[in-house]
Enzyme design. Structure first.
Site, PDB file in Angstrom:
ATOM      1  N   GLU A 134      45.842  30.262  15.486  1.00 21.42           N
ATOM      2  CA  GLU A 134      47.198  30.041  15.994  1.00 21.42           C
ATOM      3  C   GLU A 134      47.211  29.356  17.360  1.00 21.42           C
ATOM      4  OE1 GLU A 134      49.604  33.556  15.906  1.00 21.42           O
ATOM      5  OE2 GLU A 134      49.161  33.996  13.819  1.00 21.42           O
ATOM      6  N   GLU A 173      45.834  35.619   7.433  1.00 22.61           N
ATOM      7  CA  GLU A 173      46.519  36.851   7.847  1.00 22.61           C
ATOM      8  C   GLU A 173      47.831  37.013   7.096  1.00 22.61           C
ATOM      9  OE1 GLU A 173      47.283  37.316  12.047  1.00 22.61           O
ATOM     10  OE2 GLU A 173      45.328  36.482  12.570  1.00 22.61           O
TER      11      GLU A 173
HETATM   12  C1  FCB Z   1      48.835  37.267  14.579  1.00 21.91           C
HETATM   13  C2  FCB Z   1      47.536  37.290  15.361  1.00 21.91           C
HETATM   14  C3  FCB Z   1      46.731  38.552  15.153  1.00 21.91           C
HETATM   15  C4  FCB Z   1      47.616  39.767  15.183  1.00 21.91           C
HETATM   16  C5  FCB Z   1      48.744  39.599  14.213  1.00 21.91           C
HETATM   17  C6  FCB Z   1      49.635  40.801  14.119  1.00 21.91           C
HETATM   18  O1  FCB Z   1      49.706  36.332  15.119  1.00 21.91           O
HETATM   19  O2  FCB Z   1      46.748  36.200  14.969  1.00 21.91           O
HETATM   20  O3  FCB Z   1      45.723  38.622  16.113  1.00 21.91           O
HETATM   21  O4  FCB Z   1      48.100  39.948  16.456  1.00 21.91           O
HETATM   22  O5  FCB Z   1      49.539  38.486  14.592  1.00 21.91           O
END
Ligand code: FCB
Length: 535
Positions: free
Chosen positions: A253, A434
């Site tokens: 990110e 994620e």
């Molecule tokens: C994402 C991050 C990760 C964690 C999740 C909840 O944006 O990459 O590290 O904080 O959110």
């Protein structure tokens, strides 16, 4: 009325809070959803801007017109539209699809000052009173630096095939550059070998936000030199582990560590300055290009991507102003780090054009930034609404757009749209790095188990959406739940609990697999999404 600044902060963190509300999940899980909500956002493909609607229309037409597997995809897509609510009809996930879980170094490792590790910007930031919601630090976190064999056992217990984790730059280079720390390198080597020994693929993120503090002291991401140090760092990783680790993520990110870290100042290093933010963005784009080349120079076969947190969202109203705001925000939020990498150009996010001077853009940067990433990592949680604002918007001045999470919507359709759009537009596979759900109330019940039906419901919805996107032609090869463990959630400290595993911070970081972890384990071994009521 909330201050604008607070609204901006929520833009990042609201997602974790709102998705824990049951009403929201019911909205997307129970409802019959339209398969594609296609916006009018513009995209660039082979140098031409095209409307997302026309793009998808033409893609689907091309699929329908072909005579091979694509026809099957088209009919699957049609069938999908008609039987959308019937998730039980979905076929199993393909054999080569990988189910996994995700973590990051700062959030789980602990051992913040052990075995030669240097200070990271998060160690420094957390030491400043008032910066972290519960006043905590990542000093111990889940103690995974010592307890990593337990983490591997959990992955095995859930039958997972892929583990996405990050390496700590200051553990490898305590000063950010110069002499590497052999003990740090050896630690990761042991972890990698142990994963491979039980057939779990390591998917390594080189940078998940923990810049070595000495590099921050020298100017951090706004300093262009950081891109070169980053390339040296990832080059060393590829040289050290490239014989065993074939899938690499350059960074997690970039939008978060540049915009939130240097623009809003609510993440380390806590700077709130528009110019620093713009420079940090540009250095990150240079770093993607240099880092890609540094890894390929070690081994051209290694697969390299970056993880972006896409959010296609939607305009709050149909007004021209909101639509235009949405397009600008999309350019900044979704394309600001991906257009440069694939095309060497910045998209039109700002009303008065790209602020090249403020970004310290130099001739030739367009060539440095442009590299053919092998895949894209995608993080998704939920979607936002976009609307026009006036010049008063300080940090994102010139964008004149604002985003907020709608109170009762998880943008499940946008998730599918991202998958299809990226696969077709950039012709690269996706790794979902994620997707997860926070419930700070998670705790052992009287039976000693952690009952978390809402997380199961969330994952059920996300996996169902993903399976449908795959049937419609999205090229997605893995899904990683955020997170393997409850962990240290940056500025929110230990309050959020997003793990498939409960971590008892009062009992030496003891781990208990939650019911959602057991449920996800069944998905990973059967490759099917069980009926929700069997959970
Ligand atoms: C994402 C991050 C990760 C964690 C999740 C909840 O944006 O990459 O590290 O904080 O959110």
């Amino acid at each position: 009325m909330r201050a604008k600044r607070e609204q901006l902060v929520e833009y990042k963190y609201f997602k974790h809070k709102t998705i824990s509300e049951s009403s929201l999940l019911r909205v997307y899980c129970a409802g019959k959803l339209r398969f594609l909500r296609i916006g009018v956002n513009r995209m660039r493909r082979e140098g031409h801007w095209m409307n997302r609607r026309s793009f998808l229309r033409s893609t689907l037409a091309a699929i329908a017109a072909s005579t091979t597997g694509a026809v099957a995809r088209r009919s699957a897509y049609a069938a999908l539209e008609s039987s959308f609510a019937d998730h039980e009809a979905l076929p199993a996930f393909p054999e080569n699809f990988l189910f996994g879980a995700s973590t990051s170094s700062v959030q789980i490792e602990g051992a913040a000052r052990e075995d030669g590790k240097g200070e990271s910007i998060w160690d420094r930031y957390a030491s400043i009173p008032g910066k972290i919601a519960d006043g905590s630090t990542p000093d111990i976190a889940c103690d995974s630096y010592h307890r990593w064999p337990d983490d591997i056992s959990l992955l095995k217990q859930m039958n997972l095939q892929s583990y996405r984790f990050s390496l700590s730059w200051p553990r490898v280079f305590p000063q950010g550059k110069g002499t590497p720390n052999q003990k740090g390198l050896d630690h990761y080597s042991r972890l990698i070998d142990a994963l491979l020994a039980v057939n779990i693929r390591p998917l390594i993120t080189s940078y998940h936000w923990d810049l070595p503090q000495p590099l921050e002291d020298a100017g951090g991401w706004p300093n262009r030199d950081t891109a070169g140090y980053f390339a040296d760092y990832v080059g060393l990783l590829a040289r050290t582990y490239g014989d065993r680790v074939h899938h690499w993520g350059l960074m997690n990110e970039p939008q978060a560590f540049t915009v939130v870290g240097y623009g809003w100042g609510t993440h380390a290093p806590g700077r709130a300055d528009r110019t620093l933010m713009l420079r940090a963005c540009h250095t990150a784009n240079l770093a993607q290009g240099l880092g890609f080349r540094a890894i390929k120079a070690q081994n051209s076969k290694l697969q390299i991507g970056t993880t972006y947190d896409y959010d296609l969202g939607r305009p709050r109203t149909d007004s021209e102003a909101d639509r235009a705001a949405w397009e600008r925000y999309d350019a900044f939020r979704n394309l600001w780090f991906i257009d440069p990498v694939f095309t060497g150009r910045y998209p039109d996010a700002f009303v008065d054009g790209v602020p090249f001077d403020a970004m310290n853009f130099k001739p030739g940067d367009e060539t440095t930034m442009k590299v053919p990433l092998d895949y894209s990592g995608v993080n998704f949680y939920c979607g936002y609404e976009y609307f026009a604002v006036g010049q008063k918007q300080k940090l994102l001045r010139g964008l004149n757009a604002h985003a907020e999470t709608p109170a009762n919507k998880f943008d499940y359709e946008a998730v599918q749209e991202v998958m299809l759009w990226f696969s077709k537009c950039y012709q690269r596979p996706i790794e979902i790095t994620e997707c997860g759900y926070n419930d700070e109330r998670d705790a052992p019940g009287p039976d000693g188990k952690i009952h978390d039906p809402m997380r199961i419901e969330y994952l059920h919805g996300a996996l169902t959406g993903l399976r449908k996107a795959l049937l419609a032609g999205a090229n997605v090869r893995s899904f990683h739940v955020w997170s393997l463990l409850d962990n240290w959630e940056w500025s929110s400290g230990y309050v959020p609990r997003m793990g498939l595993t409960y971590v008892d911070y009062k009992k030496k970081q003891a781990r208990i697999l939650k019911e959602s972890g057991k449920w996800y384990g069944r998905v990973a071994s059967s490759r099917e999404i069980p009926n929700l009521h069997e959970a």
